[in-house]
Motif scaffolding. Structure first.
Motif, short mmCIF file in Angstrom:
data_model
loop_
_atom_site.label_atom_id
_atom_site.label_comp_id
_atom_site.label_asym_id
_atom_site.label_seq_id
_atom_site.Cartn_x
_atom_site.Cartn_y
_atom_site.Cartn_z
N GLU A 173 -3.05 14.80 -11.08
CA GLU A 173 -1.74 14.16 -11.12
C GLU A 173 -1.47 13.42 -9.82
O GLU A 173 -1.83 13.88 -8.74
N ILE A 174 -0.84 12.26 -9.93
CA ILE A 174 -0.44 11.53 -8.73
C ILE A 174 0.72 12.26 -8.10
O ILE A 174 1.74 12.52 -8.75
N ARG B 190 0.83 -1.19 0.00
CA ARG B 190 0.00 0.00 0.00
C ARG B 190 0.87 1.25 0.00
O ARG B 190 2.06 1.18 0.26
N TYR B 191 0.24 2.37 -0.29
CA TYR B 191 0.88 3.65 -0.06
C TYR B 191 0.24 4.27 1.17
O TYR B 191 -0.98 4.21 1.34
N ILE B 192 1.08 4.86 2.01
CA ILE B 192 0.59 5.55 3.20
C ILE B 192 0.56 7.04 2.89
O ILE B 192 1.50 7.57 2.31
N ASN B 193 -0.54 7.69 3.29
CA ASN B 193 -0.67 9.11 3.02
C ASN B 193 -0.69 9.92 4.30
O ASN B 193 -0.72 9.34 5.40
N ALA C 299 -6.06 0.73 -9.97
CA ALA C 299 -4.97 1.20 -9.11
C ALA C 299 -4.74 2.69 -9.31
O ALA C 299 -4.58 3.45 -8.35
N LEU C 300 -4.77 3.12 -10.55
CA LEU C 300 -4.57 4.55 -10.83
C LEU C 300 -5.70 5.38 -10.23
O LEU C 300 -5.46 6.44 -9.65
N LEU C 301 -6.91 4.89 -10.36
CA LEU C 301 -8.04 5.62 -9.80
C LEU C 301 -7.89 5.76 -8.29
O LEU C 301 -8.11 6.83 -7.72
N ARG C 302 -7.49 4.69 -7.65
CA ARG C 302 -7.29 4.75 -6.20
C ARG C 302 -6.20 5.74 -5.83
O ARG C 302 -6.33 6.50 -4.88
N LEU C 303 -5.13 5.72 -6.61
CA LEU C 303 -4.03 6.64 -6.31
C LEU C 303 -4.47 8.09 -6.46
O LEU C 303 -4.09 8.95 -5.65
N THR C 304 -5.27 8.37 -7.47
CA THR C 304 -5.72 9.76 -7.62
C THR C 304 -6.61 10.17 -6.45
O THR C 304 -6.55 11.31 -6.00
N GLU C 305 -7.41 9.24 -5.96
CA GLU C 305 -8.25 9.56 -4.82
C GLU C 305 -7.42 9.86 -3.58
O GLU C 305 -7.70 10.79 -2.83
N GLN C 306 -6.42 9.02 -3.36
CA GLN C 306 -5.64 9.13 -2.12
C GLN C 306 -4.54 10.16 -2.22
O GLN C 306 -4.12 10.70 -1.20
#
Lengths: 233, 233
Positions: A174-175, A74-77, A157-164
């Motif tokens: 942009e991510i 995961r990525y932590i934000n 995955a890209l959609l999730r990254l843009t959300e987070q």
DNA sequence: CGTTAGTTTGATTTAAGTCAAGGTGCGTGG
DNA sequence: CCACGCACCTTGACTTAAATCAAACTAACG
């Protein structure tokens, strides 16, 4: 060392329900540290002496298999706990944590977890909700991996990254940290080659713009159609 | 209705650290029920009004995707909690639970979760450890799906099943509930055809014996070699 | 301004899915 | 109690998604 100010953490979901005094108690026990981009915060298999809260930045959590394959768990934000293995009864970290950008991190020694949980029920509660939410997410990911094709998984995955971690730009969203094709591959269980081909074709179709360590989603709805397999082939 | 006896649950890891009196309090609030083989205990998306403990039997937890694909999230064994969505702040069940064999289940209304957690810290602690353990497992599964081939995943799945639900027989260790090729496929993200082929070839090699809804592991070490990709092709 | 990490793209291979057809054990109802 | 039918299983033939192999291109950094 200047004392950490409670304003740093008082807005975080993790600490809702806690008194300002409680926050001070918690903060007093914390050590804060900066990690430059690509620095390792903790290493898989290492003794889990601490747990962490990301104040600022983005952290990549990576598992390495005995065979040497890597998977980004995961990525932590901003504002999220990580390295909470101790909280769930583990002696060592099951993954490594690497700063994706320069990061500011609060760190507590593991043994305080139980203290905090006992002393601040709201903390125990919030933390347990966090773990629960991650379990949900992770199970959703298993389902995805079991039932969807690479194309859908990468789009998702890209959609999730843009959300987070999305930052609006003139082109789209942009991510907000450097991410390679290889990283995306390790998030989705594919290869950098396949990711590269997908991004190229989506760029052509006008769904994304991407460059070196950079991805911008231009057409979220378009990508969503791909993620849900509703698009025209 | 005869009162439930505390001996039913006092040995369970979930309740270690609790006083006998506490167990009585908890049991008094429980409702016990039997579910025949293949009965649905709760349905995905349904209102999560209860949480459950499996006293006896085996339960299949299944997620169905919008596209109609099914994935078996996990099997629940004797003494384990399930349907604990409420515990982690969900309003509805994220999966369905189906009795794999005739089962005996204790059930509590959702709202008691918070009561128990507040009143019995050891319970909160144990439960949170359970969720943590499942998160670990599920993440391990993601890594597996991302990095291993079908052959290795299926071998691994069988090994886990024998550990969790193995019954020694004269031939080896048999999985203690009826399980179809389709079930195994839904655990590992493959098709019943591929599972069938693998089992056939393993039977030929002497690693397993299998029949209708039945699998016996004859040579664990052999299977482990396959799971870890250490075997001669 | 050269080196390296990241990216792209084509050609080929392959693991596993799909399609198709039979075979077989088991529970049910006659 | 037997046989009928269904659910489950097997196996072969073919297809395909995505990996692998290979090579060249390019942006950034020191």
């Amino acid at each position: 060392m200047p004392a950490l100010d409670r304003s740093l953490i008082q807005g975080l979901p993790l600490f809702t329900g806690l008194q300002p005094d409680d926050l001070d108690v918690i903060l007093k026990a914390a050590r804060s540290a900066r990690y430059p981009r690509e620095a390792t915060i903790f290493e898989q298999e290492a003794d889990a002496h601490s747990f962490h809260l990301l104040l600022n930045g983005h952290v990549r959590v990576v598992r390495t298999t005995p065979g040497g394959d890597q998977v980004i768990t995961r990525y932590i934000n901003d504002g999220e706990l990580f390295g909470i293995a101790p909280a769930i009864g583990r002696k060592s970290y099951p993954a490594s944590a690497v700063a994706a950008v320069d990061c500011v991190v609060l760190t507590w020694p593991t043994h305080l977890w139980a203290d905090f949980a006992a002393r601040f029920p709201a903390f125990a509660d919030n933390a347990s909700r966090t773990v629960g939410a991650r379990l949900q997410e992770t199970q959703a990911r298993v389902v995805e991996m079991a039932t969807q094709q690479v194309e859908q998984r990468v789009a998702q995955a890209l959609l999730r990254l843009t959300e987070q971690a999305g930052r609006p730009t003139e082109d789209g969203v942009e991510i907000d940290f450097p991410i390679t094709r290889q990283d995306i591959a390790e998030m989705t269980g594919t290869t950098l080659h396949t990711v590269s081909r997908l991004l190229s074709s989506w760029e052509e179709a006008g769904f994304v713009k991407s460059g070196r360590q950079k991805v911008t989603i231009v057409d979220q709805e378009g990508l969503r159609k791909i993620a849900e397999n509703r698009h025209q082939k």
